[in-house]
Every structure is written in C-alpha cells, then in structure tokens.
Design a protein around this motif. Structure first.
Motif, PDB file in Angstrom:
ATOM      1  N   GLN A 207      47.862  14.284  32.268  1.00  0.00           N
ATOM      2  CA  GLN A 207      49.201  13.786  32.578  1.00  0.00           C
ATOM      3  C   GLN A 207      50.155  14.960  32.709  1.00  0.00           C
ATOM      4  OE1 GLN A 207      50.854  11.082  29.717  1.00  0.00           O
ATOM      5  NE2 GLN A 207      52.634  10.597  30.965  1.00  0.00           N
ATOM      6  N   TRP A 208      50.883  14.988  33.830  1.00  0.00           N
ATOM      7  CA  TRP A 208      51.914  15.998  34.053  1.00  0.00           C
ATOM      8  C   TRP A 208      53.243  15.509  33.469  1.00  0.00           C
ATOM      9  CZ3 TRP A 208      51.539  20.773  36.527  1.00  0.00           C
ATOM     10  CH2 TRP A 208      50.370  21.042  37.219  1.00  0.00           C
ATOM     11  N   THR A 209      53.980  16.406  32.848  1.00  0.00           N
ATOM     12  CA  THR A 209      55.349  16.121  32.400  1.00  0.00           C
ATOM     13  C   THR A 209      56.232  17.301  32.791  1.00  0.00           C
ATOM     14  OG1 THR A 209      55.025  17.108  30.200  1.00  0.00           O
ATOM     15  CG2 THR A 209      54.520  14.756  30.450  1.00  0.00           C
ATOM     16  N   PHE A 210      57.535  17.033  32.908  1.00  0.00           N
ATOM     17  CA  PHE A 210      58.495  18.074  33.277  1.00  0.00           C
ATOM     18  C   PHE A 210      59.651  18.038  32.277  1.00  0.00           C
ATOM     19  CE2 PHE A 210      56.102  16.971  37.010  1.00  0.00           C
ATOM     20  CZ  PHE A 210      55.823  18.189  37.598  1.00  0.00           C
ATOM     21  N   PRO A 211      59.434  18.573  31.063  1.00  0.00           N
ATOM     22  CA  PRO A 211      60.444  18.460  30.004  1.00  0.00           C
ATOM     23  C   PRO A 211      61.638  19.390  30.179  1.00  0.00           C
ATOM     24  CG  PRO A 211      58.581  19.755  29.244  1.00  0.00           C
ATOM     25  CD  PRO A 211      58.221  19.272  30.612  1.00  0.00           C
ATOM     26  N   HIS A 212      61.537  20.371  31.088  1.00  0.00           N
ATOM     27  CA  HIS A 212      62.604  21.350  31.266  1.00  0.00           C
ATOM     28  C   HIS A 212      62.612  21.781  32.732  1.00  0.00           C
ATOM     29  CE1 HIS A 212      64.683  25.284  30.962  1.00  0.00           C
ATOM     30  NE2 HIS A 212      65.290  24.754  29.935  1.00  0.00           N
ATOM     31  N   PRO A 213      63.787  22.123  33.285  1.00  0.00           N
ATOM     32  CA  PRO A 213      63.824  22.522  34.699  1.00  0.00           C
ATOM     33  C   PRO A 213      62.897  23.688  35.040  1.00  0.00           C
ATOM     34  CG  PRO A 213      66.041  22.126  33.882  1.00  0.00           C
ATOM     35  CD  PRO A 213      65.144  22.031  32.699  1.00  0.00           C
ATOM     36  N   ASP A 214      62.616  24.541  34.071  1.00  0.00           N
ATOM     37  CA  ASP A 214      61.757  25.704  34.326  1.00  0.00           C
ATOM     38  C   ASP A 214      60.376  25.565  33.690  1.00  0.00           C
ATOM     39  OD1 ASP A 214      63.740  27.100  35.769  1.00  0.00           O
ATOM     40  OD2 ASP A 214      64.677  27.743  33.897  1.00  0.00           O
ATOM     41  N   THR A 215      60.036  24.369  33.221  1.00  0.00           N
ATOM     42  CA  THR A 215      58.760  24.197  32.524  1.00  0.00           C
ATOM     43  C   THR A 215      58.081  22.913  32.973  1.00  0.00           C
ATOM     44  OG1 THR A 215      59.646  25.330  30.572  1.00  0.00           O
ATOM     45  CG2 THR A 215      57.621  24.069  30.275  1.00  0.00           C
ATOM     46  N   ALA A 216      56.811  23.042  33.346  1.00  0.00           N
ATOM     47  CA  ALA A 216      55.952  21.884  33.617  1.00  0.00           C
ATOM     48  C   ALA A 216      54.793  21.936  32.631  1.00  0.00           C
ATOM     49  CB  ALA A 216      55.429  21.910  35.050  1.00  0.00           C
ATOM     50  N   VAL A 218      51.029  20.148  31.234  1.00  0.00           N
ATOM     51  CA  VAL A 218      49.885  19.291  31.502  1.00  0.00           C
ATOM     52  C   VAL A 218      49.209  18.964  30.178  1.00  0.00           C
ATOM     53  CG1 VAL A 218      47.844  18.952  32.936  1.00  0.00           C
ATOM     54  CG2 VAL A 218      49.569  20.619  33.618  1.00  0.00           C
ATOM     55  N   LEU A 219      48.976  17.690  29.930  1.00  0.00           N
ATOM     56  CA  LEU A 219      48.327  17.222  28.709  1.00  0.00           C
ATOM     57  C   LEU A 219      46.956  16.665  29.056  1.00  0.00           C
ATOM     58  CD1 LEU A 219      51.382  15.272  27.256  1.00  0.00           C
ATOM     59  CD2 LEU A 219      50.780  17.649  26.830  1.00  0.00           C
ATOM     60  N   PHE A 220      45.929  17.119  28.327  1.00  0.00           N
ATOM     61  CA  PHE A 220      44.561  16.646  28.531  1.00  0.00           C
ATOM     62  C   PHE A 220      44.102  15.874  27.296  1.00  0.00           C
ATOM     63  CE2 PHE A 220      44.882  20.423  31.221  1.00  0.00           C
ATOM     64  CZ  PHE A 220      44.322  19.987  32.413  1.00  0.00           C
ATOM     65  N   THR A 221      43.542  14.688  27.518  1.00  0.00           N
ATOM     66  CA  THR A 221      43.061  13.823  26.444  1.00  0.00           C
ATOM     67  C   THR A 221      41.741  13.187  26.872  1.00  0.00           C
ATOM     68  OG1 THR A 221      45.364  13.274  25.962  1.00  0.00           O
ATOM     69  CG2 THR A 221      43.692  11.937  24.881  1.00  0.00           C
ATOM     70  N   GLN A 222      40.808  13.020  25.907  1.00  0.00           N
ATOM     71  CA  GLN A 222      39.588  12.279  26.255  1.00  0.00           C
ATOM     72  C   GLN A 222      39.974  10.878  26.722  1.00  0.00           C
ATOM     73  OE1 GLN A 222      39.511  14.070  23.251  1.00  0.00           O
ATOM     74  NE2 GLN A 222      37.575  15.198  23.189  1.00  0.00           N
ATOM     75  N   LEU A 223      39.383  10.444  27.810  1.00  0.00           N
ATOM     76  CA  LEU A 223      39.723   9.128  28.353  1.00  0.00           C
ATOM     77  C   LEU A 223      39.371   8.023  27.373  1.00  0.00           C
ATOM     78  CD1 LEU A 223      40.788   7.497  30.728  1.00  0.00           C
ATOM     79  CD2 LEU A 223      38.472   7.451  31.668  1.00  0.00           C
ATOM     80  N   PRO A 235      46.700  14.741  22.661  1.00  0.00           N
ATOM     81  CA  PRO A 235      45.993  15.610  23.607  1.00  0.00           C
ATOM     82  C   PRO A 235      45.231  16.710  22.881  1.00  0.00           C
ATOM     83  CG  PRO A 235      48.338  16.092  23.629  1.00  0.00           C
ATOM     84  CD  PRO A 235      48.169  14.875  22.771  1.00  0.00           C
ATOM     85  N   HIS A 236      44.066  17.061  23.390  1.00  0.00           N
ATOM     86  CA  HIS A 236      43.288  18.143  22.791  1.00  0.00           C
ATOM     87  C   HIS A 236      43.633  19.492  23.416  1.00  0.00           C
ATOM     88  CE1 HIS A 236      40.831  18.207  26.443  1.00  0.00           C
ATOM     89  NE2 HIS A 236      40.604  16.911  26.303  1.00  0.00           N
ATOM     90  N   THR A 237      44.220  19.474  24.622  1.00  0.00           N
ATOM     91  CA  THR A 237      44.591  20.719  25.302  1.00  0.00           C
ATOM     92  C   THR A 237      45.951  20.525  25.973  1.00  0.00           C
ATOM     93  OG1 THR A 237      42.270  21.270  25.733  1.00  0.00           O
ATOM     94  CG2 THR A 237      43.927  22.407  27.062  1.00  0.00           C
ATOM     95  N   THR A 238      46.826  21.487  25.782  1.00  0.00           N
ATOM     96  CA  THR A 238      48.160  21.456  26.384  1.00  0.00           C
ATOM     97  C   THR A 238      48.409  22.779  27.102  1.00  0.00           C
ATOM     98  OG1 THR A 238      48.954  20.049  24.586  1.00  0.00           O
ATOM     99  CG2 THR A 238      50.616  21.111  25.954  1.00  0.00           C
ATOM    100  N   VAL A 239      48.844  22.697  28.337  1.00  0.00           N
ATOM    101  CA  VAL A 239      49.119  23.894  29.141  1.00  0.00           C
ATOM    102  C   VAL A 239      50.520  23.763  29.736  1.00  0.00           C
ATOM    103  CG1 VAL A 239      48.406  25.329  31.088  1.00  0.00           C
ATOM    104  CG2 VAL A 239      46.674  24.175  29.695  1.00  0.00           C
TER     105      VAL A 239
END
Length: 317
Positions: A207-216, A218-223, A235-239
């Motif tokens: 899932q993509w999120t845009f919490p800040h104008p200069d930051t995007a 991505v959250l990864f979770t087992q389905l 999420p197990h991984t956040t980028v």
C-alpha cells in the motif's frame, strides 16, 4: 494501515449496505402577487375564518341587541373596532421607538481601528510538518548535502545505512521516481509474490501512502495477515522515498527497514523493492503492457486478474 479502496480486497471486509433513496422535489408554481394584494388576501382570509368560527355566537348576540342580522351588528361596532386598532398601532410604534433609542444609546457605532503593521514572523525549521513522519532532514544535513555532486550524495547515503543489518536504501533517478509516483497515486494497492523454495510463492500486499509533500511511503504486509486483521495488520517492511533533492539534484533517496521475527529477511525486502520497480517503474514494450494490465485489473477488481501471470512477470528479467 487503512482499509484499501480496491474492490477485490474490500469485499473481504464489507457487506453491501442499503442505498438511501431521495425523493425528488416537484417544481412549485409561483404566482405574481403584489405585496399589498397579498396582505389584503391574507387579512381577508383570516377574518373570514374567525367569522365562520363564531357565527353562532354572533347571531345570538345580534338578536339579543335587536339587530336583524350579524352584518348590522358588525356595522354598529365598526367605529369601536377602528378605535381599538388605532390605539394598538400607536402603542406598538412607541415601544419600537423606545427600543431603538435604547439600543442606539447603549451601543454607539464606531469604526474599527486600522490594523497595526506586523513584523514578519520567524518560523523555526521543522524536521517534519506531520507528527511521526521523518523527512530527509531527519537523516542528513540538507543544506550541506545540496552543495555536493550527485555521485557523492549517493555514496554518503548508502554509507549512512551500511551498519544497520535490517535497513534498505536506494537512490532513485528523478525520471524513474516521477513514473513511480504517478502510478502509485493511480494504483495505491497491489500484491507481489516472494518465492519460497519448495513451497511456491508467498503473496504480500503493498500500500502506497503520501503522509508528507516530500515523502512517499510503501507498506508491505503478508496478504494472509491482512485478510485476517484488515486495517490492524502490521507491516513487516516499510520503505520511505524522500524527494527533497529531486529539484536541485535530480535524485530521490529511499530508506526502509525489515522488522525482526516476522518471517522476512533483508533479501526478501530487496526482492519486493525490485518487483515494485518492475510494476511501477518505466517499462517499454510488451513487458510494460502486461504489467500495466495487471495493475489495472487489480485496481478495478477485475475477475480476470491472474496470480500465475503475476508470478511469471515477477520472475521475468
């Protein structure tokens, strides 16, 4: 994590609700009646209703006083009625004048004073405008970094995360990030496979999120966990992708982390990032068309979306 808007995932959590009905308003015809005529009609209608209500009593009163009908009775009292109306009107005007005078005396009007000149406010720099969101200034000195050439910025960024065994980092060229961001806003949810030797592949929800104008982010979770817990899945991984250097240097710096004891390794996280670039990055030719088709099918909840085609594209080089 928020519940995605994707129809394919949303059906797992929600049932269709009732659609409220709204009654259509009918057009009303507007009569062209002048104000004086309207007042006359309203007054006449009111008088007629009062007369009908007290018809019997007025008839008895007329007979008692020797009048042959109610009309004769009304004519006899006409002068008295007009006198009472005049007295009531005069009393109302006096009360209104008194209240107006009191209001004027108690609240005298005065124009507001002109605004005072204000000196410009000095705003202290903030690392983030949103609580809990780390921008690029949380990791490096932006002012000093902007003075460096792109190659040196990339070297410093990778060295900055080299000591953390669970960290992920990348340097993304500006044109690649522009394509990623565009597709991310159009398709904010998707699924990616992670191959497991002897077990096929494990599907992960992103899932993509845009919490800040200069930051995007991505959250990864087992389905499987996302199906079980929905928006409460962790999420197990956040980028996070930071674009503060996009305009001056044409670079976007990415950093992330893989959580311990979640059944995922740093190599799994790197594989997910590679797959992310395959589907969201710029792709030409037939490969790009097939991957864009999978994104569209998943976002639209198309029943033609194929996990096998997803696996084939993820493993294709």
């Amino acid at each position: 994590m928020k519940v995605p808007k994707n129809p394919s995932i949303r059906r797992l959590f929600f049932k269709p609700g009732l659609v409220p009905r709204f009654q259509q308003r009918r057009w009303a015809k507007v009569q062209d009646i002048r104000i004086n005529d309207a007042r006359f009609l309203a007054t006449q209608a009111t008088q007629e209703r009062v007369f009908e209500k007290y018809r019997d009593k007025l008839s008895r009163r007329a007979k008692e006083e020797g009048h042959h009908d109610v009309g004769s009775l009304r004519k006899a009292y006409e002068a008295k009625i007009e006198a009472l109306k005049n007295d009531a009107s005069l009393a109302s005007k006096k009360t209104l004048t008194k209240n107006t005078d009191e209001t004027t005396t108690q609240i005298p009007f005065s124009p507001p004073p002109p605004p005072e000149p204000q000196s410009p406010k000095v705003v202290a720099p903030k690392t983030s405008d949103v609580p809990g969101v780390k921008t690029l200034s949380s990791f490096i000195d932006l002012d000093k970094t902007k003075a460096l050439p792109p190659k040196e910025i990339e070297y410093i960024w990778r060295l900055r995360h080299a000591k953390d065994a669970n960290s992920l980092c990348a340097v993304i060229p500006g044109p690649t990030y522009a394509h990623l961001s565009l597709l991310a806003r159009k398709h904010p949810q998707f699924v990616l496979p992670v191959p497991r030797e002897g077990q096929g592949a494990e599907i992960h929800f992103l899932q993509w999120t845009f919490p800040h104008p200069d930051t995007a982010t991505v959250l990864f979770t087992q389905l499987a966990e996302y199906k079980l817990r929905g928006e409460y899945a962790s999420p197990h991984t956040t980028v996070s992708l930071h674009s503060e250097l996009l305009v001056p240097k044409g670079l976007v710096l990415a950093q992330g982390n893989v959580q311990d004891e979640r059944g995922m390794t740093v190599e799994d996280g790197r594989w997910l990032l590679m797959c992310l670039q395959k589907f969201y990055g710029p792709q030409a030719g037939e490969d790009g068309l097939r991957r864009r088709k999978l994104l569209e099918q998943f976002s639209n909840g198309d029943s033609g979306f194929s996990i096998q085609e997803l696996l084939d594209e993820a493993e294709r080089f």
